[in-house]
Design a protein around this motif. Sequence first.
Motif, PDB file in Angstrom:
ATOM      1  N   LEU A 104       1.003  -1.703  -0.332  1.00  0.00           N
ATOM      2  CA  LEU A 104      -0.066  -0.059   0.119  1.00  0.00           C
ATOM      3  C   LEU A 104       1.243   1.313  -0.260  1.00  0.00           C
ATOM      4  CD1 LEU A 104      -2.315  -1.538   2.829  1.00  0.00           C
ATOM      5  CD2 LEU A 104      -3.107  -0.934   0.729  1.00  0.00           C
ATOM      6  N   ASN A 113      -6.137   4.482  -1.348  1.00  0.00           N
ATOM      7  CA  ASN A 113      -4.842   3.501  -2.000  1.00  0.00           C
ATOM      8  C   ASN A 113      -5.702   2.780  -2.650  1.00  0.00           C
ATOM      9  OD1 ASN A 113      -2.462   2.928  -0.911  1.00  0.00           O
ATOM     10  ND2 ASN A 113      -2.355   3.437   0.932  1.00  0.00           N
ATOM     11  N   ALA A 161      -5.661  -3.976   0.361  1.00  0.00           N
ATOM     12  CA  ALA A 161      -5.250  -4.461  -1.072  1.00  0.00           C
ATOM     13  C   ALA A 161      -6.616  -5.175  -1.073  1.00  0.00           C
ATOM     14  CB  ALA A 161      -4.078  -5.450  -0.628  1.00  0.00           C
ATOM     15  N   ARG A 164      -8.345  -3.024  -3.144  1.00  0.00           N
ATOM     16  CA  ARG A 164      -7.733  -2.458  -4.345  1.00  0.00           C
ATOM     17  C   ARG A 164      -7.748  -2.493  -5.273  1.00  0.00           C
ATOM     18  NH1 ARG A 164      -1.506  -0.836  -3.357  1.00  0.00           N
ATOM     19  NH2 ARG A 164      -1.836  -2.966  -3.386  1.00  0.00           N
TER      20      ARG A 164
END
Lengths: 231, 413
Positions: A104, A113, A161, A164
């Motif tokens: 990140l 992010n 994550a 994302r």
Amino acid sequence: MDKKEKAVGNIMEVRNLKKNFYLKKKEIQVLKGLDLTVRRGEKVVITGKSGSGKSTLINLLAGLEPPTSGEIVFDGKLLNGLSNNEMSALRHRRTGIIFQNFNLLPSWNACENVEAVLFFSELPRDKRRKRAVELLNGVGLGDRLDNLPAELSMGQQQRVAVARALANEPEIIFADEPTGDVDPETAGEITKILFSWIGQRNTTLVTVTHGELPLGLFDTVYSLRDGILRK
Amino acid sequence: MKINVRELWECASRELSRRKSRTMANIAAYLIAVCVLLVFLTFMRASRDFNRSILGSVGTHFLVYMPWESGAKEYFIPKAPTGEGFFAAGVFSDPFSPNIVKQIASIKEVKDASPYISYRMQGREDRQFFLIGGFDPASPVSVNSTTCAPADLVAGRFLEPGDKGKNVFIAEQNYSSVRGYSVGDRIRILGEEFELVGIVKPATRPARADIYMDIETATRLIVNRMPANVAAGNTINGVLVESKEGPVQDTAISKIRMLSTKLEIYGFGCYKPASNSISVSEQTFWFLTLLIMIAAILFSMKTQLSSVMERQHDIGILKAIGWSNRAITWQILLESLVQSLIGCVFGCAVAVFIVTLVPLRLVVGQPLLRGTTIPAFLFLLAVLISAGGGMLAGIVPALNAARKYPAEALRHI
């Protein structure tokens, strides 16, 4: 199966893939000519010991670095022949990636992010933000939007994550030991979130693991040993 | 991937505001570089200008004359005793038209030019030769440096523009003491009575005489006795010239020679070492300016460069999630540019503060100097250097990072 069905059926084909590294002028063969076919919507897991070349393989498949030789065909397009910009566009619009160590941006908060993937996609700022918030709510981090990665636990960072990787609604997700750095309970939660998402959207998943993921969740299990992939 | 400036700015401003210490360090580097550049160059420039103002006027004056050509006897008074005649630079000379004065004055490298008449004659009683010099007191710039100046006075007063046509003169101290003249004496010259109004003791000058008078008076005395000259319009035999400064004196002289091949120059060569010294100080100034500029750029780039190098991993992440090289490069460039320009503005402000506060006297060591200001071109230079340095500092590592494969950049910790 005719040619058209084959193009629709297989999202990724790998032929005789080799990757060598040079360490102190010594050539190390990590991948020794492996073949792999991934069907659209298929959930593939590749297992292997530490140092077997799993991360290298996922980097090659995700187009993060070029192979020494061999071919990677993504949706009928040979990755080896794509330009830098075409590769970026492919990663930007069609693929998602989850790293073992999250990767990140340290100075951007959780929401930013996730938004990072949506920059330069012609999505207005408010919609971009809304989408990031929805995704973070989906991974149970609706109350940690403004926290920097350093202010989140490892499990929370990996959930950011995951959010994302899902933000651009990719056709295929590459995951490099997505639960490798988190406790078993968090690993279970992350796996659940990931599989729930890809199940709803028929997203293809290619993941590598050294064994912490329940293999029964996957359609195909490969084992990477001595640079060769075996079913 | 379509680059959107608004989004770029959103990312750049986020980076700058979140990484405060890094941003401040970069801004401080530009501030220091710009401040040092401006202060150093301003003081160095003031010192150079001061040096130039002193050396620039050393020996920049000379006399233009035409040496006498044998055969041109009609220019001499037919019945004059042998040894009398127009005399300049220690030799007999030919008279010429005063139009040359205008031509010389119009030369770009000439500061001032004025007519001069110089005549050697023999005293009717003591048979001693003496030199009459006639100049225009209304042209002090060329007169004072080539003949004599009010500062040379030892008694009485100097010639004034109001003395035009009057029978007054000033004399050299040695000449008047040998003759026993003193201020107020009335003396006969060429049959006319003159009053001695001042005595001077000039330093070495190219157009020295024993007695000086207004040029109109001198012309009446000397030239009018030679009808041939008047008819030809040749009423002077010298031009007093002050060039703009030592370094352009050779150019001025060569342009004067181009007016007539018969013209000769009589002056002192001390402008040459002075102008060499100016040239050395000029070259040193520009060389040091260049060095300081390079040092300022390198210094400001260094911090910027290392901060971008630190970000290789972040760049790898952005590449891995699909950011194009162009987007990454533009974002880093924008960040660099913003930091460099902010640093430049603060650097200019601090430099103005320092230059205003520090007395120039401390730097140059001359009490006569007034305060100095930073010239506008240096501010422009500072902005260009900052922006250029910022772009360079941003683009080199950005391109380097962008050239790498994402996996390669991600391995960079």
